[in-house]
Design an enzyme around this catalytic site. Structure first.
Site, PDB file in Angstrom:
ATOM      1  N   PHE A   1      27.393  36.201  41.039  1.00 25.90           N
ATOM      2  CA  PHE A   1      27.440  36.310  42.542  1.00 25.90           C
ATOM      3  C   PHE A   1      26.522  37.371  43.044  1.00 25.90           C
ATOM      4  CE2 PHE A   1      32.388  35.518  43.446  1.00 25.90           C
ATOM      5  CZ  PHE A   1      31.959  34.205  43.082  1.00 25.90           C
TER       6      PHE A   1
ATOM      7  N   ASP B   1      36.916  31.884  34.981  1.00 21.93           N
ATOM      8  CA  ASP B   1      36.690  30.754  34.511  1.00 21.93           C
ATOM      9  C   ASP B   1      37.119  30.242  33.324  1.00 21.93           C
ATOM     10  OD1 ASP B   1      35.364  32.212  32.299  1.00 21.93           O
ATOM     11  OD2 ASP B   1      33.279  32.274  33.288  1.00 21.93           O
TER      12      ASP B   1
ATOM     13  N   HIS C   1      40.992  39.472  37.774  1.00 17.63           N
ATOM     14  CA  HIS C   1      40.761  38.787  39.070  1.00 17.63           C
ATOM     15  C   HIS C   1      41.530  37.239  39.189  1.00 17.63           C
ATOM     16  CE1 HIS C   1      37.213  41.658  39.990  1.00 17.63           C
ATOM     17  NE2 HIS C   1      38.566  42.052  40.212  1.00 17.63           N
TER      18      HIS C   1
ATOM     19  N   CYS D   1      53.021  24.063  49.071  1.00 15.80           N
ATOM     20  CA  CYS D   1      54.180  24.123  47.886  1.00 15.80           C
ATOM     21  C   CYS D   1      55.054  22.889  47.777  1.00 15.80           C
ATOM     22  CB  CYS D   1      54.546  25.568  47.785  1.00 15.80           C
ATOM     23  SG  CYS D   1      55.672  25.709  46.296  1.00 15.80           S
TER      24      CYS D   1
ATOM     25  N   SER E   1      28.260  42.769  34.002  1.00 17.94           N
ATOM     26  CA  SER E   1      28.841  43.187  35.315  1.00 17.94           C
ATOM     27  C   SER E   1      27.892  44.264  35.835  1.00 17.94           C
ATOM     28  CB  SER E   1      30.266  43.697  35.119  1.00 17.94           C
ATOM     29  OG  SER E   1      30.608  44.204  36.415  1.00 17.94           O
TER      30      SER E   1
ATOM     31  N   ASN F   1      23.533  44.685  30.692  1.00 14.56           N
ATOM     32  CA  ASN F   1      23.429  43.879  31.726  1.00 14.56           C
ATOM     33  C   ASN F   1      21.841  43.859  32.063  1.00 14.56           C
ATOM     34  OD1 ASN F   1      25.091  42.757  33.833  1.00 14.56           O
ATOM     35  ND2 ASN F   1      23.920  44.078  35.321  1.00 14.56           N
TER      36      ASN F   1
HETATM   37  P1  NAD Z   1      28.064  40.170  39.324  1.00 13.95           P
HETATM   38  O1  NAD Z   1      27.563  38.729  40.047  1.00 13.95           O
HETATM   39  O2  NAD Z   1      28.376  41.169  40.484  1.00 13.95           O
HETATM   40  O3  NAD Z   1      27.089  40.749  38.274  1.00 13.95           O
HETATM   41  C1  NAD Z   1      26.823  40.058  37.260  1.00 13.95           C
HETATM   42  C2  NAD Z   1      25.699  40.585  36.591  1.00 13.95           C
HETATM   43  O4  NAD Z   1      25.275  39.948  35.325  1.00 13.95           O
HETATM   44  C3  NAD Z   1      24.203  40.920  37.462  1.00 13.95           C
HETATM   45  O5  NAD Z   1      24.035  42.222  37.526  1.00 13.95           O
HETATM   46  C4  NAD Z   1      23.162  40.413  36.572  1.00 13.95           C
HETATM   47  O6  NAD Z   1      21.981  40.913  36.592  1.00 13.95           O
HETATM   48  C5  NAD Z   1      23.916  40.143  35.298  1.00 13.95           C
HETATM   49  N1  NAD Z   1      23.557  38.999  34.364  1.00 13.95           N
HETATM   50  C6  NAD Z   1      23.512  37.517  34.661  1.00 13.95           C
HETATM   51  N2  NAD Z   1      23.177  37.046  33.566  1.00 13.95           N
HETATM   52  C7  NAD Z   1      22.913  37.885  32.679  1.00 13.95           C
HETATM   53  C8  NAD Z   1      22.525  37.410  31.407  1.00 13.95           C
HETATM   54  N3  NAD Z   1      22.324  36.091  30.762  1.00 13.95           N
HETATM   55  N4  NAD Z   1      22.257  38.510  30.586  1.00 13.95           N
HETATM   56  C9  NAD Z   1      22.273  39.705  31.200  1.00 13.95           C
HETATM   57  N5  NAD Z   1      22.848  40.111  32.338  1.00 13.95           N
HETATM   58  C10 NAD Z   1      23.149  39.073  33.166  1.00 13.95           C
HETATM   59  O7  NAD Z   1      29.347  39.973  38.657  1.00 13.95           O
HETATM   60  P2  NAD Z   1      30.626  40.828  38.561  1.00 13.95           P
HETATM   61  O8  NAD Z   1      30.529  42.224  38.203  1.00 13.95           O
HETATM   62  O9  NAD Z   1      31.217  40.253  37.430  1.00 13.95           O
HETATM   63  O10 NAD Z   1      31.461  40.418  39.774  1.00 13.95           O
HETATM   64  C11 NAD Z   1      31.610  39.189  40.573  1.00 13.95           C
HETATM   65  C12 NAD Z   1      32.878  39.022  40.928  1.00 13.95           C
HETATM   66  O11 NAD Z   1      32.957  37.565  41.161  1.00 13.95           O
HETATM   67  C13 NAD Z   1      34.031  39.284  39.722  1.00 13.95           C
HETATM   68  O12 NAD Z   1      34.921  39.932  40.361  1.00 13.95           O
HETATM   69  C14 NAD Z   1      34.303  37.788  39.187  1.00 13.95           C
HETATM   70  O13 NAD Z   1      35.903  37.779  39.707  1.00 13.95           O
HETATM   71  C15 NAD Z   1      33.838  37.004  40.272  1.00 13.95           C
HETATM   72  N6  NAD Z   1      33.006  35.710  39.584  1.00 13.95           N
HETATM   73  C16 NAD Z   1      33.406  35.380  38.372  1.00 13.95           C
HETATM   74  C17 NAD Z   1      32.512  34.242  37.835  1.00 13.95           C
HETATM   75  C18 NAD Z   1      33.113  33.563  36.695  1.00 13.95           C
HETATM   76  O14 NAD Z   1      34.268  33.763  36.473  1.00 13.95           O
HETATM   77  N7  NAD Z   1      32.183  33.214  35.719  1.00 13.95           N
HETATM   78  C19 NAD Z   1      31.216  33.997  38.541  1.00 13.95           C
HETATM   79  C20 NAD Z   1      30.920  34.467  39.632  1.00 13.95           C
HETATM   80  C21 NAD Z   1      31.526  35.508  40.225  1.00 13.95           C
END
Ligand code: NAD
Length: 247
Positions: free
Chosen positions: A34, A103, A120, A153, A194, A219
């Site tokens: 995100f 996911d 979440h 529902c 994250s 990260n």
């Molecule tokens: P975020 O998007 O805020 O942060 C993701 C971080 O991962 C970023 O800082 C990015 O630089 C890093 N990143 C991405 N790919 C990488 C890689 N290959 N190697 C190293 N670093 C990498 O994500 P968040 O902190 O999880 O918060 C987003 C919210 O949105 C969460 O609460 C989640 O519920 C939801 N979300 C979930 C999904 C999913 O389920 N896959 C996807 C998007 C968002």
């Protein structure tokens, strides 16, 4: 020493590890995060839970957006990071994993559902907001396509929403309690992929560190808690976890 070797040493020296994952672990599987530049939030304003409950238009927008994203990611498979964390669990090193992700890819990697704390929720199914009845996503998609409205529902007529936690929605109490226990009972906490920007989830790495656990942050981008970490790894998650937690 490479970051993977430094991580390997910390893992070898730990008795009880708690993992914590965010969207970054799933980007190599094709699910965008995100907050990376150009990420989802830069194009879509989050829909607050209170708006979902009170405004039909917000519900239509939420379901429309969600089902579009879902249709783009139907075939996703666990990546190298998910598989490595499954190995860490199987080796008896990581009893529990806290995830912000919705996911279902940790479950798909083979990690038992009992070992996963989903802060979440889970986006692979939906629930009635009134009576909690579970509804399958295929049915929700058919209903939305048929009516153009939020599914209701079949048991009580209540509003059906993805089983995820939106902004403005209460956090799940049992998961929050388990996550706190997992953070307090570990001697190594791995925060992976994250931005550590979403509260209260982002508080758990600090809870662990303040309780004496070693903290590793993996990260690509800087996080607000890097200065509290014993090791910060800015490399690719799949690469570093695969190298550090070899089969
Ligand atoms: P975020 O998007 O805020 O942060 C993701 C971080 O991962 C970023 O800082 C990015 O630089 C890093 N990143 C991405 N790919 C990488 C890689 N290959 N190697 C190293 N670093 C990498 O994500 P968040 O902190 O999880 O918060 C987003 C919210 O949105 C969460 O609460 C989640 O519920 C939801 N979300 C979930 C999904 C999913 O389920 N896959 C996807 C998007 C968002």
């Amino acid at each position: 020493m490479t970051s993977a070797n430094a991580l390997k040493e910390l893992i070898a020296g730990a008795d009880r590890i708690t993992g914590f994952t965010g969207a970054g672990i799933s980007t190599e599987c094709g699910i965008p995060d995100f907050r990376s530049p150009g990420g989802f939030w830069t194009k879509n304003k989050p829909i607050d839970f209170r708006d979902f409950v009170s405004e039909p238009e917000a519900r239509r927008e939420a379901w429309g957006r969600f089902l579009k994203l879902r249709s783009e990611h139907l075939d996703v498979q666990p990546g190298r990071g998910h598989k490595a964390l499954h190995r860490l669990h199987s080796d008896g090193k990581m009893p529990e994993l806290i995830t912000q992700n919705i996911d279902n890819l940790h479950q798909a990697s083979g990690l038992p559902p009992t070992a996963i704390i989903e802060l979440h929720g889970n986006g692979t199914y939906a629930k009635c907001l009134a009576c909690d009845t579970r509804h399958e996503m295929v049915w929700c998609a058919e209903e939305f396509e048929r009516t153009g409205e939020c599914p209701t529902c079949t048991a009580c007529g209540g509003l059906v929403k993805t089983a995820t936690i939106s902004f403005g929605q209460a956090m799940p109490e049992e998961e929050m309690r388990r996550a706190e226990m997992a953070s307090l009972s570990c001697d190594l906490f791995l925060a992976i992929g994250s931005s550590l920007a979403v509260q209260p989830a982002a508080s758990f790495p600090l809870v662990a560190a303040q309780n004496g656990a070693k903290l590793v942050i993996i990260n690509r981008e800087e996080t607000p808690f890097d200065r509290f970490a014993d090791l910060v790894v800015r490399d690719d998650i799949g690469e570093v976890l695969e190298a550090a937690i070899a089969p």
